[in-house]
Motif scaffolding. Structure first.
Motif, PDB file in Angstrom:
ATOM      1  N   PRO A 613       3.281  22.721   1.203  1.00  0.00           N
ATOM      2  CA  PRO A 613       2.912  21.466   0.675  1.00  0.00           C
ATOM      3  C   PRO A 613       2.337  22.168  -0.135  1.00  0.00           C
ATOM      4  O   PRO A 613       1.492  22.605  -0.556  1.00  0.00           O
ATOM      5  N   SER A 614       1.931  20.287  -1.721  1.00  0.00           N
ATOM      6  CA  SER A 614       1.290  20.933  -2.661  1.00  0.00           C
ATOM      7  C   SER A 614       0.594  20.142  -3.306  1.00  0.00           C
ATOM      8  O   SER A 614       1.442  19.032  -2.836  1.00  0.00           O
ATOM      9  N   ILE A 615       0.033  19.615  -3.901  1.00  0.00           N
ATOM     10  CA  ILE A 615      -0.971  19.197  -4.487  1.00  0.00           C
ATOM     11  C   ILE A 615      -1.048  19.631  -6.119  1.00  0.00           C
ATOM     12  O   ILE A 615      -2.106  20.526  -6.546  1.00  0.00           O
ATOM     13  N   LEU A 626      -3.024  21.116 -18.728  1.00  0.00           N
ATOM     14  CA  LEU A 626      -3.990  21.714 -18.256  1.00  0.00           C
ATOM     15  C   LEU A 626      -2.745  21.027 -16.924  1.00  0.00           C
ATOM     16  O   LEU A 626      -2.822  19.356 -16.423  1.00  0.00           O
ATOM     17  N   LYS A 627      -2.368  22.197 -15.892  1.00  0.00           N
ATOM     18  CA  LYS A 627      -2.348  21.986 -14.943  1.00  0.00           C
ATOM     19  C   LYS A 627      -2.310  22.834 -13.918  1.00  0.00           C
ATOM     20  O   LYS A 627      -1.907  23.662 -13.438  1.00  0.00           O
ATOM     21  N   PRO A 628      -3.240  22.370 -13.176  1.00  0.00           N
ATOM     22  CA  PRO A 628      -3.710  23.025 -11.915  1.00  0.00           C
ATOM     23  C   PRO A 628      -3.348  22.577 -10.440  1.00  0.00           C
ATOM     24  O   PRO A 628      -2.330  21.858 -10.948  1.00  0.00           O
ATOM     25  N   ALA A 629      -2.431  23.403  -9.910  1.00  0.00           N
ATOM     26  CA  ALA A 629      -2.418  23.365  -8.314  1.00  0.00           C
ATOM     27  C   ALA A 629      -2.739  24.096  -7.123  1.00  0.00           C
ATOM     28  O   ALA A 629      -3.120  25.648  -7.570  1.00  0.00           O
ATOM     29  N   VAL A 630      -2.610  23.755  -5.820  1.00  0.00           N
ATOM     30  CA  VAL A 630      -3.333  24.213  -4.128  1.00  0.00           C
ATOM     31  C   VAL A 630      -2.004  24.061  -4.079  1.00  0.00           C
ATOM     32  O   VAL A 630      -1.689  22.434  -3.489  1.00  0.00           O
ATOM     33  N   LYS A 631      -1.746  24.949  -3.044  1.00  0.00           N
ATOM     34  CA  LYS A 631      -0.133  25.326  -2.321  1.00  0.00           C
ATOM     35  C   LYS A 631      -1.192  26.051  -1.102  1.00  0.00           C
ATOM     36  O   LYS A 631      -1.863  27.363  -1.270  1.00  0.00           O
ATOM     37  N   SER A 651       3.574  34.431  12.203  1.00  0.00           N
ATOM     38  CA  SER A 651       3.527  33.511  11.562  1.00  0.00           C
ATOM     39  C   SER A 651       2.638  33.902   9.921  1.00  0.00           C
ATOM     40  O   SER A 651       1.781  34.985  10.547  1.00  0.00           O
ATOM     41  N   VAL A 652       2.456  33.943   9.209  1.00  0.00           N
ATOM     42  CA  VAL A 652       1.364  33.407   8.389  1.00  0.00           C
ATOM     43  C   VAL A 652       1.566  32.675   7.196  1.00  0.00           C
ATOM     44  O   VAL A 652       2.016  31.957   6.807  1.00  0.00           O
ATOM     45  N   SER A 653       0.046  32.319   6.936  1.00  0.00           N
ATOM     46  CA  SER A 653      -0.630  31.355   6.246  1.00  0.00           C
ATOM     47  C   SER A 653      -1.204  31.446   5.287  1.00  0.00           C
ATOM     48  O   SER A 653      -1.854  32.513   4.478  1.00  0.00           O
ATOM     49  N   VAL A 654      -0.012  31.665   3.647  1.00  0.00           N
ATOM     50  CA  VAL A 654      -1.062  31.880   2.607  1.00  0.00           C
ATOM     51  C   VAL A 654      -1.188  30.738   1.633  1.00  0.00           C
ATOM     52  O   VAL A 654      -0.747  30.077   1.334  1.00  0.00           O
ATOM     53  N   PRO A 655      -2.142  30.532   1.291  1.00  0.00           N
ATOM     54  CA  PRO A 655      -2.892  29.641   0.345  1.00  0.00           C
ATOM     55  C   PRO A 655      -2.812  30.170  -1.172  1.00  0.00           C
ATOM     56  O   PRO A 655      -2.551  31.382  -2.096  1.00  0.00           O
ATOM     57  N   ILE A 656      -2.434  29.559  -1.965  1.00  0.00           N
ATOM     58  CA  ILE A 656      -2.155  29.860  -3.138  1.00  0.00           C
ATOM     59  C   ILE A 656      -2.598  28.874  -4.819  1.00  0.00           C
ATOM     60  O   ILE A 656      -2.950  27.417  -4.562  1.00  0.00           O
ATOM     61  N   LEU A 657      -3.542  29.307  -5.359  1.00  0.00           N
ATOM     62  CA  LEU A 657      -4.194  28.408  -6.054  1.00  0.00           C
ATOM     63  C   LEU A 657      -3.818  29.276  -7.444  1.00  0.00           C
ATOM     64  O   LEU A 657      -3.037  30.161  -8.374  1.00  0.00           O
ATOM     65  N   GLU A 658      -3.161  27.705  -8.643  1.00  0.00           N
ATOM     66  CA  GLU A 658      -3.028  28.203 -10.058  1.00  0.00           C
ATOM     67  C   GLU A 658      -3.168  27.483 -10.986  1.00  0.00           C
ATOM     68  O   GLU A 658      -3.148  25.936 -10.499  1.00  0.00           O
TER      69      GLU A 658
END
Length: 937
Positions: A613-615, A626-631, A651-658
């Protein structure tokens, strides 16, 4: 002829035209014609009693002195075929005489509203016009009316009634006027083309002038003149008949004769002849002393023609014909025009060669051409090349355009140092949407290969079934039969789409040993694809189901994982925020493989679930964005054959900030009196992905991506879904573009660099060392296109410390025109590859050209591929000879491909297109362009 049996007024038009269609008329008439349609035929021999005794005659002695300056001529001189005894009896009763009437026009149009009236009314109107002649004589011009005026008369019946008064002029002056009128107001509009040394305008062939753009092999083209019609909406057989002639003579109830520049036009069809005869009773007609027939796209000239106005068929003798669009012409002893699209030729010829050239032609006892169906059929046909007969067949089918028909296609030949092969295809035209091609290929040292390709097309899908079977001569071989099977399908059923791409072969060496003609996956990467997929597209989401297998045709290559199956769903729900979007992707995949002979992690199989999922936000202005994203990247597994010590359900869960951002700057400048715009586009990209231990995760479909300029701005340095790369980085990029004043991009140059703030520990193989560089290499990308001819692209990476080149691709293409293309390609990867490929297509002149390529490996110091070819192409035929020497797995193979093509008929020999299209720049584009432009302009 184009006067067809449809309605009664067509014959009336012809009858009235025969009487009024000249400037000098001679009539022997005591009775008007009484024409009736009986059982679909016309009878014009009935007596006047059926019309009533009060019907006046067409011409009487009252008109005899209208123009006393014109000398009278005897009836026998005007009608040499008339019976003199009949003349006497007729004139004794009504005193009809040879009559000369001065008039205003030598070209008459017979309007539908007049012709549709009863014949008695037509006669009365004509008599009234004759009596009123003196009232209108001063208003009429002395010269012939133009066809534009005639068309105006159709639109205005009152003008037509005045202008079609019965009249004649002096024969000598009339012919002069007719000649001038024909020059200024011809029925067909011929374009103005420069006169050439050899003039074939009589066959509608016009040579290109110096001002025309070069068109390739042909020195000219056929131009079908436009024929003016009075109505675009009225069917051709119901349109007005236009008739013109220098003279006419009519004997009522017997024969009408038109002499000198006789033109008939109905709609877009026309006849021209010096002499025309019409039998009023039977409807039979003949055109003599030379005849020209035209309809759009067709020209026929001959010595004479005959037909019947009640029938569509027309026979022409000693003819020459041209079908403009099909680019074909020929001659015939007898030509029968059956319908608008069907021609029957007896003792005739057919060729694609332009006028004045007969390098090849087909001569036959009978040739049928069907331009609507797109094919021709010849009986007892002989193919002649340069005057010599080289081939005979009792029945021969050939195409007139791109459409195909059942029959043998031309064979192909291939000679190489390893073997010789001859392929003979047969084409089955089963239905408009179904066809089949069966090809028998004989190999000098292998056996007989049968290949069949069935194609099916409907409104929702395209389908192809391919089968190949080879019988092996060597009975000691363990496998005495080799085969290939392929299915290709694409479908679109509303919101559903379907794809099948399946190929299977009997053994690993099938494609290495056999040069197949089938359109199947030949396993260029040592794996043959076997895929089926169904997708569904909704308004805010989409999903798919995939089954994917591979057949590995190299025993030394590890077999890849198979997806049995994969379910995927993704979407973007509707939201009320202008700058924020929500996205998600979920995938379930079952991975399986043949684990025979495999060890350790290569034996792992199992299930994988991915959820992403992502916002993201998008704040854009003309000056920047400007294009921020949280995934979130989540992966979970259910594994079999897991290695000792590793979890079966990791299982692995990793947050992504860009954050991606950029600015736009531009300035205008002038160079050599031309205006340009230069942009400057700095880019800043920040990415934060924390480290999560992924050593227990398998490697089903993941690999590390090649480092390029674009990879500086990706959120993952891996392909696939088994790894998410940890990183804390800032990427800097700078792009500058130069745009012309018309908006085209001339130059785009980019350079980028990344800074890393921590080691990157996640690797595909957990035993590999972490990446501890503080910064990346410099990545560059340049595209330069100063004009339409030259295009250069350059992608390279350079070491951040030494600036040594680590990887590079340079691609240069110079295209002077479609037939002159030069290419240079150099690829370099440090310690892996260093190869250069040179290719060219070069036209020596308008008929001769050459092609070639050289591919050199600088690491092994070997020439790995060379080819050179010579081509000749005229408007009539072409030939191509290509010699190629290729190094494949340390084995050199030399092949010779020879192709001979008869333009408009087909070709013999092996085309090198398949082998060279990927390496010689512009090859496919040239073949396509020449096929669609050399002969269709």
């Amino acid at each position: 002829m184009f006067l067809q049996k449809h309605s009664s007024y067509n014959l009336r038009l012809a009858i009235v035209a025969a009487i009024l269609g000249s400037t000098q008329s001679t009539a022997i008439a005591s009775q008007p014609w009484n024409c009736r349609e009986i059982n679909g035929q016309w009878d014009c021999s009935a007596s006047t009693d059926t019309l009533g005794s009060d019907v006046p005659t067409l011409f009487t002695d009252d008109n005899a002195d209208i123009d006393s300056a014109v000398p009278r001529q005897s009836i026998s001189n005007q009608l040499p075929l008339a019976n003199k005894s009949a003349d006497v009896s007729t004139s004794a009763q009504n005193k009809a005489s040879n009559t000369d009437i001065k008039g205003a026009s030598d070209k008459y149009n017979i309007a539908k509203d007049i012709a549709a009236e009863p014949i008695s009314n037509t006669v009365k109107q004509q008599q009234k016009k004759t009596n009123d002649y003196s009232n209108s004589q001063q208003a009429l011009p002395a010269a012939a009316k133009s066809s534009q005026q005639a068309l105006a008369e159709i639109a205005n019946p009152s003008v037509a009634q005045q202008a079609t008064a019965t009249n004649t002029t002096n024969t000598t002056s009339s012919k002069t006027q007719n000649k001038d009128a024909a020059t200024s107001d011809n029925l067909t509009a011929i374009p103005r083309i420069e006169k050439t040394a050899v003039d074939f305008k009589n066959l509608d062939w016009y040579a290109y002038t110096d001002q025309d753009q070069a068109r390739g092999a042909c020195k000219g083209r056929y131009i079908s003149p436009e024929i003016m019609t009075d109505s675009q909406d009225t069917p051709i057989d119901l349109q007005t008949v236009f008739v013109s002639a220098d003279q006419s003579a009519t004997e009522i109830g017997k024969e009408s004769i038109l002499k000198g520049n006789v033109d008939f036009q109905q709609g877009d069809k026309s006849f021209h002849s010096p002499l025309a005869k019409l039998n009023q009773e039977s409807g039979a007609y003949s055109l003599e002393n030379g005849v020209t027939f035209r309809q759009p796209g067709l020209l026929i000239t001959g010595s004479n023609a005959e037909g019947n106005i009640n029938e569509q068929e027309t026979r022409l003798y000693n003819t020459k014909y041209v079908a403009h669009q099909q680019h074909i012409r020929g001659e015939a002893k007898v030509m029968i025009r059956k319908t608008a699209s069907e021609l029957e030729i007896e003792q005739g010829t057919y060729t694609f060669c332009p006028p004045g050239n007969e390098d090849w032609k087909i001569s036959a006892d009978n040739i049928s051409l069907d331009t609507e169906a797109g094919f021709g059929k010849a009986k007892h046909a002989k193919l002649k090349l340069f005057g010599a007969t080289v081939f005979y067949t009792p029945v021969f089918y050939f195409p007139l355009d791109d459409r195909r028909l059942s029959g043998f296609l031309y064979p192909s030949f291939k000679f190489s140092s390893s073997q010789t092969e001859v392929a003979i295809p047969y084409y089955f035209n089963i239905a408009p949407n179904i066809d089949d091609t069966l090809t028998a290929t004989v190999f000098s040292d292998t056996g007989l290969l049968l290949e069949n390709e069935l194609r099916y097309l409907d409104q929702n899908s395209t389908n192809r079934l391919s089968l190949g079977y080879l019988t092996v001569d060597n009975s000691d071989d363990d496998n005495n039969a080799r085969w290939v099977a392929g299915i290709n399908h694409t479908g679109n059923y509303g919101r559903y789409t379907t794809v099948i791409d399946y190929t299977e072969v009997s053994d690993n060496d099938y494609f290495d040993d056999l040069d197949t003609n089938l359109d199947v996956d030949q396993g260029d990467n040592n794996h043959i694809n076997q895929t089926a997929k169904v997708s569904y597209q909704a308004d805010t989401w989409q999903s798919s189901v995939l089954l994917q297998k591979y057949q590995t045709i190299d025993d030394d290559t590890t077999k890849p994982y198979q997806r049995l199956p994969e379910f995927r769903i993704s979407g973007s729900p509707k939201e009320d925020f202008d700058n924020i979007s929500f996205n998600y992707r979920a995938t379930f995949t079952r991975f399986d493989r043949d684990i025979t002979g495999l060890t350790d992690t290569d034996r792992i199989v199992g299930d994988r679930v991915i959820f992403n999922p992502s916002i993201s936000g998008d704040y854009s202005q003309t000056w920047g964005y400007l294009k921020p994203a949280v995934k979130l990247w989540h992966a979970s597994y259910n594994l079999d054959n897991q290695v000792d010590g590793a979890a079966n359900n990791p299982s692995v869960s990793v947050p992504i900030l860009e954050v991606d951002s950029g600015l736009y700057f531009d300035r205008d400048f002038t160079f050599q009196d031309t205006g340009y715009t230069q942009t400057l586009e700095p880019r800043l990209y920040g990415l934060y992905v924390p480290y999560q231990d992924q050593s227990d995760l398998p490697d089903f479909d993941t690999s590390e991506l090649t480092f390029t300029y674009d990879s500086l701005f990706r959120d993952n340095r891996f392909s696939g879904d088994d790894r998410i790369g940890d990183t804390q980085q800032i990427s800097l990029g700078l792009t500058s573009r130069v745009l012309s004043d018309k908006g085209s991009e001339i130059l785009a140059a980019s350079i980028g660099h990344a800074f890393y703030f921590d080691d990157r520990k996640v690797r595909v193989d957990s035993d590999d060392d972490a990446l501890d560089d503080n910064e990346s290499d410099f990545a560059t990308a340049i595209t330069w296109r100063p004009n339409k001819r030259l295009r250069t692209s350059f992608d390279a990476t350079f070491d951040a410390n030494s600036f040594n080149n680590s990887e590079m691709t340079l691609d240069i293409k110079y295209e002077q025109d479609t037939n002159n293309v030069y290419g240079f390609r150099h690829r370099f990867t440090e310690d892996v590859r260093k190869q250069t490929t040179l290719s060219y297509l070069s036209a020596i002149n308008e008929t001769w050209s050459t092609l070639g390529l050289v591919q050199y490996d600088w690491l092994d110091n070997k020439v790995i591929d060379t080819a050179i070819g010579l081509e000749y192409e005229s408007c009539c035929w072409k030939t191509r000879l290509v010699v190629r020497n290729e190094l494949d797995s340390d084995v050199r193979d030399t092949t010779i491909a020879l192709q001979f093509v008869l333009q408009g008929l087909g070709g013999f020999g092996k085309s090198p297109t398949t082998e060279l299209r990927d390496k010689i720049k512009g090859y496919e584009q040239r073949e396509y362009y020449n096929a669609n432009n050399n002969f269709n302009n």
